[in-house]
Design an enzyme around this catalytic site. Structure first.
Site, PDB file in Angstrom:
ATOM      1  N   ARG A  77       8.907  11.451  10.422  1.00 10.63           N
ATOM      2  CA  ARG A  77       7.491  11.347  10.118  1.00 10.63           C
ATOM      3  C   ARG A  77       6.810  12.692   9.871  1.00 10.63           C
ATOM      4  O   ARG A  77       6.187  12.886   8.833  1.00 10.63           O
ATOM      5  CB  ARG A  77       6.760  10.630  11.262  1.00 10.63           C
ATOM      6  CG  ARG A  77       5.312  10.319  10.953  1.00 10.63           C
ATOM      7  CD  ARG A  77       4.598   9.691  12.131  1.00 10.63           C
ATOM      8  NE  ARG A  77       5.289   8.515  12.636  1.00 10.63           N
ATOM      9  CZ  ARG A  77       4.919   7.856  13.722  1.00 10.63           C
ATOM     10  NH1 ARG A  77       3.882   8.272  14.428  1.00 10.63           N
ATOM     11  NH2 ARG A  77       5.580   6.798  14.125  1.00 10.63           N
ATOM     12  N   HIS A 137       9.350   1.726   3.064  1.00  6.49           N
ATOM     13  CA  HIS A 137       8.510   2.265   4.139  1.00  6.49           C
ATOM     14  C   HIS A 137       7.775   1.127   4.843  1.00  6.49           C
ATOM     15  O   HIS A 137       6.668   0.754   4.440  1.00  6.49           O
ATOM     16  CB  HIS A 137       7.505   3.262   3.537  1.00  6.49           C
ATOM     17  CG  HIS A 137       6.919   4.211   4.528  1.00  6.49           C
ATOM     18  ND1 HIS A 137       7.640   5.240   5.112  1.00  6.49           N
ATOM     19  CD2 HIS A 137       5.679   4.302   5.047  1.00  6.49           C
ATOM     20  CE1 HIS A 137       6.864   5.925   5.925  1.00  6.49           C
ATOM     21  NE2 HIS A 137       5.656   5.370   5.906  1.00  6.49           N
ATOM     22  N   TYR A 178      -8.107   0.050  -7.681  1.00  4.95           N
ATOM     23  CA  TYR A 178      -8.890   0.615  -8.782  1.00  4.95           C
ATOM     24  C   TYR A 178      -8.210   1.816  -9.439  1.00  4.95           C
ATOM     25  O   TYR A 178      -8.548   2.176 -10.558  1.00  4.95           O
ATOM     26  CB  TYR A 178     -10.278   1.051  -8.288  1.00  4.95           C
ATOM     27  CG  TYR A 178     -11.104  -0.069  -7.724  1.00  4.95           C
ATOM     28  CD1 TYR A 178     -11.452  -1.171  -8.500  1.00  4.95           C
ATOM     29  CD2 TYR A 178     -11.543  -0.030  -6.408  1.00  4.95           C
ATOM     30  CE1 TYR A 178     -12.222  -2.202  -7.977  1.00  4.95           C
ATOM     31  CE2 TYR A 178     -12.308  -1.055  -5.877  1.00  4.95           C
ATOM     32  CZ  TYR A 178     -12.644  -2.141  -6.662  1.00  4.95           C
ATOM     33  OH  TYR A 178     -13.390  -3.158  -6.147  1.00  4.95           O
TER      34      TYR A 178
END
Length: 738
Positions: free
Chosen positions: A38, A84, A128
């Site tokens: 991570r 993921h 968007y």
């Protein structure tokens, strides 16, 4: 204690194990997962797993720079479902950061739509916005499907993902990285890729190149937002050698002449990772709280480019003086902490210096080159094997046709007749009739010749380490041409700085009275406090110190641990309320108590006294400190600081707890900047009860238990040598000063 598994009545199991062992084992697993999966980047490609998965997923979607952009939601969905298994927000945040040109020196994602801005505004929702890969990202992925790197199973073992990317350029140092793991963190500044490649090429020609020699190519970080690096070369070198340090960066500004002696500052670039909107808020708060007395106004006129307007309070102020004052108290100057903590090629976290990171990248590129060459060689040999069989068929075309037409098992007959392999025989049988034309024979001959030459070249390359490094050098030259970008962050000598007195000369000089309560709440009332009894405090609190002065003064505070703390009176809270706790403004030890509070006066001397009867004379200027923790002046040596008396006379009168009184000249005390001092009065037990400084010619007074002043008629009878015991004090003497 052993771990036993005890079956319970419900058919499950109960693990009998010490709680400490269970917690430590599970926490260790969590820590290792956080570090490796991570927070820390890989030294080879500079990627964390989430970023690597985003780029690989976009590569699989064929979102090259030439392709049409796709919705970010599609990319996030693919990455989350395949590689993921975490929240979509974390994946989208990682994707957005890869597209921000103010966060990445070389953006790896080309975003279309609102991807946030330097003010700290968030990107639009993923439904968007659209994205595709940049040229830099394609260089990182180049050769990913040619067995250049290892793959591992995804979380559900239905697919595979790369362990590391091929990395065509040193992305770790080019784009930098930041992350916080369990027990460790990383913070790597971005650099100019052209300079990094030049340094890599230097290492190829001279592997024993030192970090100092590499800095001839890499002068320092190159931040996406530009700015001016004012860190010394020696400090940057130390950070590059050890992998730890800090780098100071300032905003880039210019002075605009408005005519008639008027001017203003235009800030064009701000330090890396500073949000412009918060910087403006910070400067506005400084103006409102009167902590930036030279700054009159600040406003934002930015469009696509940063443009902050700073107006001075007075045109008589020097621009450099104002900016120096702002650099000290605002984010117009920041320090970027360097902690080059990365996962090495074996997956082990460690701190690496600049040279180590570049060498690790080059070693990785050699591994990638060898693997890609072997992959290509294997396919060339397979193709040549097929072409050899096809060439045999052309030379015996009539017989091949006859066998195919007449034999029941033509493949077996072809293999026996012409010593062909199964692959060659199948390939001949699968060949279309039109490919048996004369023109095709020439094409096959040419292809065979070219592939043979390429095969020989690859074998020569794989057999020579020198040729491998030469090929890597050529690749780096090509990458440099594609990614060449002028440096954004420039360098300047570490500033000498403007004298504090020069800044203070522009501060408005207004009379104030500093009010410090017994519980440590401080404030500054305008003008002079005529009647202290009218002052209001919190319930249970009361007045402890009342000190007149001016806004340009510095307040010195002595605590029982012998430390002097300094506060600028222009920075004190208003006297309208109860003020602020002094311990929030300064770093004061919990056990320390306030002994003296006074305004610093240049040239004024003070007698420093410890409770056990030691002391010296000190100049007040030596007590001024620029740190919150103050300055250690009096070494109390296991006791406490007792007093800091202004030298207003020529003699010292000291009263011990043994009721002995001693008088001697101040000149017998040494002048020191700090220390323990000398013995002031001799005691068997106890210490100082009181001490005063007076002028022998003017006489002295003492005070009885009721606080009534009495004249000292026989003061000369108590004169002796410093460190003597003295004589019994006059009857009724309780204090030497109120």
């Amino acid at each position: 204690m052993s771990t036993d598994v005890i079956p319970d009545d419900a058919g499950g199991r109960i693990i009998d194990e010490p709680m400490g062992d269970a917690l430590s084992r599970r926490y260790l697993a969590y820590a290792l997962s956080t570090i490796s999966s991570r927070a820390l980047p890989d030294v080879r490609d500079g990627m964390k797993p989430v970023h690597r998965r985003v780029l690989y997923g976009m590569g699989n979607m064929r979102l090259s720079p030439e392709a049409a952009a796709r919705k970010c939601a599609a990319v996030v969905g693919l990455v989350m479902g395949t590689f993921h298994p975490h929240g979509d927000a974390s994946i989208y945040d990682a994707l957005v950061r890869l597209a921000q040109d103010f966060a990445q020196r070389y953006p790896l994602v080309e975003g279309q739509g609102n991807f946030g801005n330097i003010d700290g505004d968030n990107a639009a929702a993923m439904r968007y916005t659209e994205c595709r890969l940049t040229v830099a990202a394609m260089l990182l992925l180049e050769g990913i499907n040619e067995d250049s790197v290892d793959f591992r199973a995804t979380y559900d073992e239905r697919d595979e993902e790369p362990v590391v990317l091929p990395a065509g350029f040193p992305n770790l140092l080019a784009n930098g990285a930041q992350g916080i793991a369990v027990g460790m963190a990383t913070s790597i500044p971005p650099h100019n890729v052209g300079e990094l490649i030049d340094a890599c090429r230097k290492l190829l020609t001279k592997p024993d190149t030192t970090t100092e020699e590499l800095m001839e190519f890499i002068a320092g970080p190159d931040f996406p937002t530009g700015g001016i690096c004012v860190e010394s070369k020696a400090s940057i070198l130390e950070a590059y050698k050890t992998g730890r340090g800090s780098i100071r960066t300032r905003a880039r500004y210019e002075v605009e002449d408005l005519g008639r002696g008027n001017w203003r500052i235009i800030v064009r670039e701000i330090p890396y990772q500073v949000q412009k909107s918060r910087l403006i808020e910070q400067l506005a708060d400084l103006i409102e709280n009167k902590k930036a007395p030279l700054l009159g106004d600040v406003r934002d006129e930015s469009d696509e480019e940063v443009r902050l307007i700073l107006e001075p309070k007075s045109r008589n102020i020097e621009p450099e003086v104002m900016m120096e004052s702002l650099f000290k108290i605002s984010d117009l100057e920041t320090r970027f902490g360097v902690n080059m903590n990365v996962l090495d090629a074996t997956g082990t976290p460690r701190v690496m210096g600049l040279k180590d990171c570049l060498v690790a990248f080059l070693d990785h590129r050699r591994v990638v080159l060898i693997r890609m060459s072997n992959w290509r060689l294997e396919r060339i040999e397979k193709r040549l094997h097929l072409l050899d069989g096809l060439m045999i068929a052309f030379l015996n075309l009539d017989e091949v046709i006859r066998i195919i037409r007449e034999e029941e098992k033509p493949r077996d007959v072809l293999m026996a007749r012409f010593a062909l392999s199964e692959l060659q025989a199948d390939y001949i049988l699968d060949t279309r009739l039109r490919q048996l034309a004369r023109l095709e024979e020439m094409t096959i001959t040419d292809e065979h010749k070219k592939l043979s030459e390429e095969r020989d070249a690859l074998k020569e390359l794989l057999g020579s380490e020198k040729m491998q490094w030469k090929r890597i050098d050529q690749q780096l030259v090509e990458v440099r041409k594609k990614m060449l970008s002028p440096r954004r962050t420039t360098f300047a000598d570490a500033p000498v700085g403007i004298e504090v007195s020069a800044i203070e000369s522009y501060l408005p000089k207004e009379p104030i009275t500093v009010i410090l309560s017994a519980r440590g709440w401080i404030r500054a009332a305008k003008g002079k406090v005529e009647d202290p009894s009218e002052l209001k405090f919190k319930e249970g609190d009361e007045l402890a110190h009342l000190v007149p002065g001016f806004t340009t003064d510095k307040l010195l505070i002595l605590t029982t641990d012998g430390r002097f703390l300094t506060l600028g009176c222009d920075k004190l809270p208003s006297g309208r309320g109860n003020g602020e706790p002094l311990r929030l403004m300064l770093d004061i030890e919990e056990s320390a108590k306030i002994v003296n509070v006074f305004m610093m006066k240049p040239g004024q001397k003070r007698v420093m006294v410890s409770k056990n009867g030691y002391g010296f004379v000190m100049n007040e200027e030596d007590a001024v400190a620029n740190k919150r923790a103050g300055k250690q002046v009096l070494n109390a040596d296991g006791t406490e600081a007792f007093a800091a008396l202004a030298v207003t006379g020529d003699h010292i009168m000291i009263l011990g707890e043994n009721n002995k009184l001693l008088v001697y000249p101040v000149s017998e005390l040494p002048e020191m900047a700090r220390g323990k001092g000398v013995k002031l009065q001799g005691y068997k037990d106890g210490g100082v009860k009181d001490i005063a400084v007076f002028d022998m010619a003017a006489g002295a007074q003492w005070y009885d238990g009721s606080g009534k002043a009495r004249d000292f008629k026989d003061v000369k009878d108590y004169v002796g040598k410093r460190a003597a015991v003295g004589r019994i004090a006059p009857r009724g003497l309780r204090k030497l000063r109120l």
